[in-house]
Scaffold this motif. Sequence first.
Motif, PDB file in Angstrom:
ATOM      1  N   ASN A  49       0.843  -1.198   0.000  1.00  0.00           N
ATOM      2  CA  ASN A  49       0.000   0.000   0.000  1.00  0.00           C
ATOM      3  C   ASN A  49       0.876   1.245   0.000  1.00  0.00           C
ATOM      4  O   ASN A  49       2.102   1.170   0.110  1.00  0.00           O
ATOM      5  N   SER A  50       0.229   2.399  -0.159  1.00  0.00           N
ATOM      6  CA  SER A  50       0.978   3.654  -0.306  1.00  0.00           C
ATOM      7  C   SER A  50       1.734   4.018   0.960  1.00  0.00           C
ATOM      8  O   SER A  50       2.814   4.626   0.891  1.00  0.00           O
ATOM      9  N   TRP A  51       1.208   3.665   2.132  1.00  0.00           N
ATOM     10  CA  TRP A  51       1.904   3.990   3.382  1.00  0.00           C
ATOM     11  C   TRP A  51       3.225   3.247   3.444  1.00  0.00           C
ATOM     12  O   TRP A  51       4.268   3.832   3.749  1.00  0.00           O
ATOM     13  N   ARG A  55      -3.926   9.482   3.320  1.00  0.00           N
ATOM     14  CA  ARG A  55      -3.493   9.154   1.960  1.00  0.00           C
ATOM     15  C   ARG A  55      -3.924  10.239   0.994  1.00  0.00           C
ATOM     16  O   ARG A  55      -4.961  10.876   1.169  1.00  0.00           O
ATOM     17  N   GLY A  72      -5.706   4.369   4.600  1.00  0.00           N
ATOM     18  CA  GLY A  72      -5.620   3.752   3.284  1.00  0.00           C
ATOM     19  C   GLY A  72      -6.931   3.175   2.800  1.00  0.00           C
ATOM     20  O   GLY A  72      -6.994   2.601   1.716  1.00  0.00           O
ATOM     21  N   TRP A 103      -5.294  -1.858   4.825  1.00  0.00           N
ATOM     22  CA  TRP A 103      -4.722  -0.513   4.673  1.00  0.00           C
ATOM     23  C   TRP A 103      -4.491  -0.165   3.197  1.00  0.00           C
ATOM     24  O   TRP A 103      -3.571   0.584   2.846  1.00  0.00           O
ATOM     25  N   GLN A 116      -6.599   0.948  -0.538  1.00  0.00           N
ATOM     26  CA  GLN A 116      -7.845   1.467  -1.090  1.00  0.00           C
ATOM     27  C   GLN A 116      -8.630   0.415  -1.862  1.00  0.00           C
ATOM     28  O   GLN A 116      -9.844   0.255  -1.684  1.00  0.00           O
TER      29      GLN A 116
END
Length: 337
Positions: free
Chosen positions: A38-40, A247, A223, A196, A198
């Motif tokens: 995920n982006s985190w 996010r 997320g 977490w 999308q």
Amino acid sequence: MKSILMGAAALALMAGAVHAESPTASKRIALSNNYAGNSWRQAMLKTYEETAQAAVADGVVAAADAFTTSENQTTEQAAQIQNMILQGYDAILLNAASPTALNGAVKEACDAGVKVISFDSIVTEPCAWRIAVDFVEMGRQEVEYVASRLPEGGNLLEIRGLAGVSTDDAISKGIHEAIDTKYPQFKIVGSVHGDWAQDVAQKAVAGILPSLPDVVGVVTQGGDGYGAAEAFAAAGRPTPLIVMGNRQDELKWWAEQRDANGYETMSLSIAPGVASLAFWVGQQILAGEDVPKDLTVPFLTITQADLDEALKTTPEGSVSNVSYTLEDAQAVIAGAK
């Protein structure tokens, strides 16, 4: 020409002096990360690499490598830790797949003289250090915010993170404790794991929505807010109050809804830059500093008033972030004492 050569020589001597002055110049640090989907986590790895590369270039440490397991499996991460021990790393920074299942491998590392600093998703093995926000309090604050906006209460949907990870358990604990002890006007009518991420959250929420009554709010872990909003829209249901997780896609959606219809919410999460804090804490431990075993950092909160600035400074596809310096780490350590 002579002055230029003298200047270059002086710079070289200065660089050598910096390297010699660092008590950890010969030390090697490794990051063991269990998940990057995920982006985190991507922002976390990027922040760590920027911090680590600069520290190696400055002669602070000899190496600061990062490794991520291919799947979120404790057996794979335990084997990764054992390989790091064999490779002679002096410290391991650990974002753990489980708070307990890795304790055996962590104890092996400690027994071999390797310093283990867990962060974000921490471990319970006493020999390890732990760096985290108060995730239970983060869950409580979500419910407190929802209650401030919806004092009459109603049905809530809970979106959780990665199953079995300490962060997920702690945030969920805070959410349920707040409802059980202080805000009984709310009821959790559904709970799904969004990992977490999308896309995972959107699919999970879409799957459970047909079985749910009216929902006034969604409590999340980060997320998952944008995915939840998309799932509600696709189902033709009113958009509830959704707590966001810093996010960029969530912040963008929030700003669009605010401008279109006055939508208001809040956003909070641990900053991915906690990996840079873990690096400097590890460096301080290797330097012989007395560092308490448990360190707490504040979570990063974005309010309606902060939204535009946060969105402006958050890269597309990423997450709001702060990077920590050596001085920040020293301040956190001093505060824990």
